[in-house]
Design an enzyme around this catalytic site. Sequence first.
Site, PDB file in Angstrom:
ATOM      1  N   CYS A 125       0.854  -1.197   0.000  1.00  0.00           N
ATOM      2  CA  CYS A 125       0.000   0.000   0.000  1.00  0.00           C
ATOM      3  C   CYS A 125       0.889   1.245   0.000  1.00  0.00           C
ATOM      4  O   CYS A 125       0.599   2.240  -0.670  1.00  0.00           O
ATOM      5  CB  CYS A 125      -0.912   0.017   1.227  1.00  0.00           C
ATOM      6  SG  CYS A 125      -2.018  -1.388   1.390  1.00  0.00           S
TER       7      CYS A 125
ATOM      8  N   ARG B  28     -12.950  -0.106  -2.072  1.00  0.00           N
ATOM      9  CA  ARG B  28     -11.745   0.657  -2.357  1.00  0.00           C
ATOM     10  C   ARG B  28     -10.484  -0.149  -2.013  1.00  0.00           C
ATOM     11  O   ARG B  28      -9.529  -0.217  -2.795  1.00  0.00           O
ATOM     12  CB  ARG B  28     -11.779   1.961  -1.541  1.00  0.00           C
ATOM     13  CG  ARG B  28     -10.534   2.833  -1.613  1.00  0.00           C
ATOM     14  CD  ARG B  28     -10.270   3.381  -2.989  1.00  0.00           C
ATOM     15  NE  ARG B  28      -9.445   2.475  -3.789  1.00  0.00           N
ATOM     16  CZ  ARG B  28      -9.187   2.623  -5.060  1.00  0.00           C
ATOM     17  NH1 ARG B  28      -9.684   3.613  -5.758  1.00  0.00           N
ATOM     18  NH2 ARG B  28      -8.437   1.758  -5.707  1.00  0.00           N
TER      19      ARG B  28
ATOM     20  N   CYS C 193      -7.470  -1.934  -4.322  1.00  0.00           N
ATOM     21  CA  CYS C 193      -6.035  -1.690  -4.125  1.00  0.00           C
ATOM     22  C   CYS C 193      -5.266  -3.005  -4.095  1.00  0.00           C
ATOM     23  O   CYS C 193      -4.190  -3.119  -4.686  1.00  0.00           O
ATOM     24  CB  CYS C 193      -5.801  -0.924  -2.829  1.00  0.00           C
ATOM     25  SG  CYS C 193      -6.211   0.835  -2.916  1.00  0.00           S
TER      26      CYS C 193
ATOM     27  N   HIS D 167       1.251   5.130  -1.599  1.00  0.00           N
ATOM     28  CA  HIS D 167       0.638   6.072  -0.660  1.00  0.00           C
ATOM     29  C   HIS D 167       1.542   6.479   0.500  1.00  0.00           C
ATOM     30  O   HIS D 167       1.061   6.695   1.611  1.00  0.00           O
ATOM     31  CB  HIS D 167      -0.670   5.489  -0.123  1.00  0.00           C
ATOM     32  CG  HIS D 167      -1.734   5.345  -1.156  1.00  0.00           C
ATOM     33  ND1 HIS D 167      -2.360   6.434  -1.734  1.00  0.00           N
ATOM     34  CD2 HIS D 167      -2.275   4.244  -1.726  1.00  0.00           C
ATOM     35  CE1 HIS D 167      -3.246   6.006  -2.615  1.00  0.00           C
ATOM     36  NE2 HIS D 167      -3.219   4.687  -2.637  1.00  0.00           N
TER      37      HIS D 167
END
Length: 273
Positions: free
Chosen positions: A182, A230, A234, A186
């Site tokens: 992730c 969401r 991802c 991000h």
Amino acid sequence: MSRPVLNILLMAPLLAAALSAQAQSAASTSSTDEIAKYRQMLADGNPAELWEMRGQELWKKKAGPSQQSLEQCDLGKGPGITKGAYAELPRHFKDTDKVMDLEQRLMHCRITLQGLTREQASKTPFGSAGNPSDIEALVAFLTAESRGMTLAISTRHPAEKQAYEIGKKIFYYRAGSHDFACATCHSVDGQRIRLQDLPNLTNKANAQAAYASWPAYRVSQGEVRSMQHRLNDCFRQQRFPVPDYASDTITALTMFLAKSADGAVMNAPALKR
């Protein structure tokens, strides 16, 4: 060839590269500005309101083998209390002795109150054209019940703290065919995929802005998409196996993201590309 002419020829590639970079930057800024304007124009008539209304009807509708509504579902603030509940989720629930996010808790209530099986309670978690999702409608309604309220996520209970730590490990865990996490997308400022900005979720202000706007109506899909959707998406883009719906993995990651955004003012369901 004179030296001035030679210098110009040598500098030409560098000048072209600089102009190209400047043009790309200007185009990027222009695209971002135009997308922001587009969202602002639609914000006053967010189609998510239709999902919210349907979700409210489903909340009050008697359904399942028990022919009961969800009005006695305890989302953490007492049976039937919806105002502000989402702003305190995920949280530990005494009756299940586990940390649950909104969608896990909804599944629990649909099973215990309405008599559905787990398979029935998790059927069609994500809608598509001609096949709407009751879950996304319920999520839209319950999320909107916390609009304008401050996100206040507790990690006081040992299980809440543990979920946060597991979620943090998941956020930074790199694996899969692309060796992604992730955090790959991000945890850096200024990254984007095509026209999509990638918020740095390790920055509190960015984490607050991002988390407080989900769930959201996605214009490109014509559907309200929940946090579960969401995060599942991802995982798919990371080339990871997609977790089971309402899994503890998703809840732990949601706990980490929610706590990182603590203090945000909820503005969901919002509007997204």
